[in-house]
Write a protein that holds these residues in place. Structure first.
Motif, PDB file in Angstrom:
ATOM      1  N   LYS A 187       0.858  -1.180   0.000  1.00  0.00           N
ATOM      2  CA  LYS A 187       0.000   0.000   0.000  1.00  0.00           C
ATOM      3  C   LYS A 187       0.894   1.230   0.000  1.00  0.00           C
ATOM      4  O   LYS A 187       1.841   1.332   0.771  1.00  0.00           O
ATOM      5  CB  LYS A 187      -0.905   0.031   1.228  1.00  0.00           C
ATOM      6  N   LEU A 188       0.602   2.149  -0.882  1.00  0.00           N
ATOM      7  CA  LEU A 188       1.333   3.408  -0.970  1.00  0.00           C
ATOM      8  C   LEU A 188       0.374   4.540  -0.652  1.00  0.00           C
ATOM      9  O   LEU A 188      -0.814   4.453  -0.919  1.00  0.00           O
ATOM     10  CB  LEU A 188       1.913   3.598  -2.371  1.00  0.00           C
ATOM     11  N   PHE A 189       0.907   5.612  -0.099  1.00  0.00           N
ATOM     12  CA  PHE A 189       0.087   6.752   0.264  1.00  0.00           C
ATOM     13  C   PHE A 189       0.662   8.016  -0.363  1.00  0.00           C
ATOM     14  O   PHE A 189       1.865   8.157  -0.525  1.00  0.00           O
ATOM     15  CB  PHE A 189       0.049   6.929   1.790  1.00  0.00           C
ATOM     16  N   GLU A 190      -0.230   8.919  -0.710  1.00  0.00           N
ATOM     17  CA  GLU A 190       0.151  10.211  -1.248  1.00  0.00           C
ATOM     18  C   GLU A 190      -0.669  11.258  -0.507  1.00  0.00           C
ATOM     19  O   GLU A 190      -1.880  11.132  -0.386  1.00  0.00           O
ATOM     20  CB  GLU A 190      -0.168  10.236  -2.749  1.00  0.00           C
ATOM     21  N   ASN A 198      -4.426   9.949  -0.098  1.00  0.00           N
ATOM     22  CA  ASN A 198      -4.826   9.031  -1.164  1.00  0.00           C
ATOM     23  C   ASN A 198      -4.075   7.721  -0.972  1.00  0.00           C
ATOM     24  O   ASN A 198      -2.862   7.719  -0.792  1.00  0.00           O
ATOM     25  CB  ASN A 198      -4.483   9.622  -2.538  1.00  0.00           C
ATOM     26  N   GLU A 199      -4.797   6.640  -1.017  1.00  0.00           N
ATOM     27  CA  GLU A 199      -4.194   5.326  -0.818  1.00  0.00           C
ATOM     28  C   GLU A 199      -4.195   4.565  -2.135  1.00  0.00           C
ATOM     29  O   GLU A 199      -5.179   4.556  -2.860  1.00  0.00           O
ATOM     30  CB  GLU A 199      -4.982   4.541   0.224  1.00  0.00           C
ATOM     31  N   TYR A 200      -3.067   3.940  -2.439  1.00  0.00           N
ATOM     32  CA  TYR A 200      -2.927   3.148  -3.654  1.00  0.00           C
ATOM     33  C   TYR A 200      -2.453   1.757  -3.274  1.00  0.00           C
ATOM     34  O   TYR A 200      -1.617   1.599  -2.391  1.00  0.00           O
ATOM     35  CB  TYR A 200      -1.899   3.770  -4.609  1.00  0.00           C
ATOM     36  N   LYS A 201      -2.965   0.778  -3.936  1.00  0.00           N
ATOM     37  CA  LYS A 201      -2.518  -0.590  -3.725  1.00  0.00           C
ATOM     38  C   LYS A 201      -1.721  -1.004  -4.956  1.00  0.00           C
ATOM     39  O   LYS A 201      -2.200  -0.889  -6.086  1.00  0.00           O
ATOM     40  CB  LYS A 201      -3.714  -1.519  -3.538  1.00  0.00           C
ATOM     41  N   VAL A 202      -0.513  -1.458  -4.725  1.00  0.00           N
ATOM     42  CA  VAL A 202       0.353  -1.881  -5.814  1.00  0.00           C
ATOM     43  C   VAL A 202       0.569  -3.387  -5.694  1.00  0.00           C
ATOM     44  O   VAL A 202       0.929  -3.883  -4.627  1.00  0.00           O
ATOM     45  CB  VAL A 202       1.719  -1.149  -5.746  1.00  0.00           C
ATOM     46  N   SER A 203       0.320  -4.081  -6.778  1.00  0.00           N
ATOM     47  CA  SER A 203       0.551  -5.524  -6.820  1.00  0.00           C
ATOM     48  C   SER A 203       1.562  -5.809  -7.917  1.00  0.00           C
ATOM     49  O   SER A 203       1.450  -5.287  -9.022  1.00  0.00           O
ATOM     50  CB  SER A 203      -0.743  -6.281  -7.129  1.00  0.00           C
TER      51      SER A 203
END
Length: 117
Positions: free
Chosen positions: A5-8, A24-29
């Protein structure tokens, strides 16, 4: 498959002009596998369907990366894709083979990049 999980953090203003912080939360796979073993045709079809509201659709960003060829492929929607490499010579064969696919808006730029000196 690796997931992270990455956050901005971003700033905005509320109705009263006060600054507020937006997270903002991003999920990276990351899936490391041979492209031939992936359902890549279905993935690309899903990307092309997203903005048209058709099913099945994929609204997330998907990148195919070849470490061997040092090329990154990203289809952004039904209108096109971006192919990137740090070395333009790695892209020359694609430029020649798929030249008719280049939109006129970018043609002059790409022709200048691959112009023989």
């Amino acid at each position: 498959m690796e997931e992270e999980k990455l956050f901005e953090l971003d700033e905005d203003e509320d109705n009263e002009g006060n600054k507020i912080e937006i997270k903002n939360e991003y999920k990276v796979s990351v899936l490391a596998d041979e492209v031939a073993s992936l359902p890549y045709k279905e993935i690309l079809e899903g990307i092309s369907h997203y903005e048209q509201g058709r099913e099945p659709s994929i609204g997330q960003s998907v990148y195919f990366i070849s470490k061997e060829k040092e090329i990154l492929f990203h289809m952004y929607d039904d209108r096109g894709c971006i192919i990137h490499s740090k070395d333009k010579e790695k892209l020359r064969d694609l430029y020649v083979k798929f030249n008719e696919w280049i939109v006129n808006y970018y043609r002059e730029y790409f022709d200048s990049v691959f112009k023989e000196v």
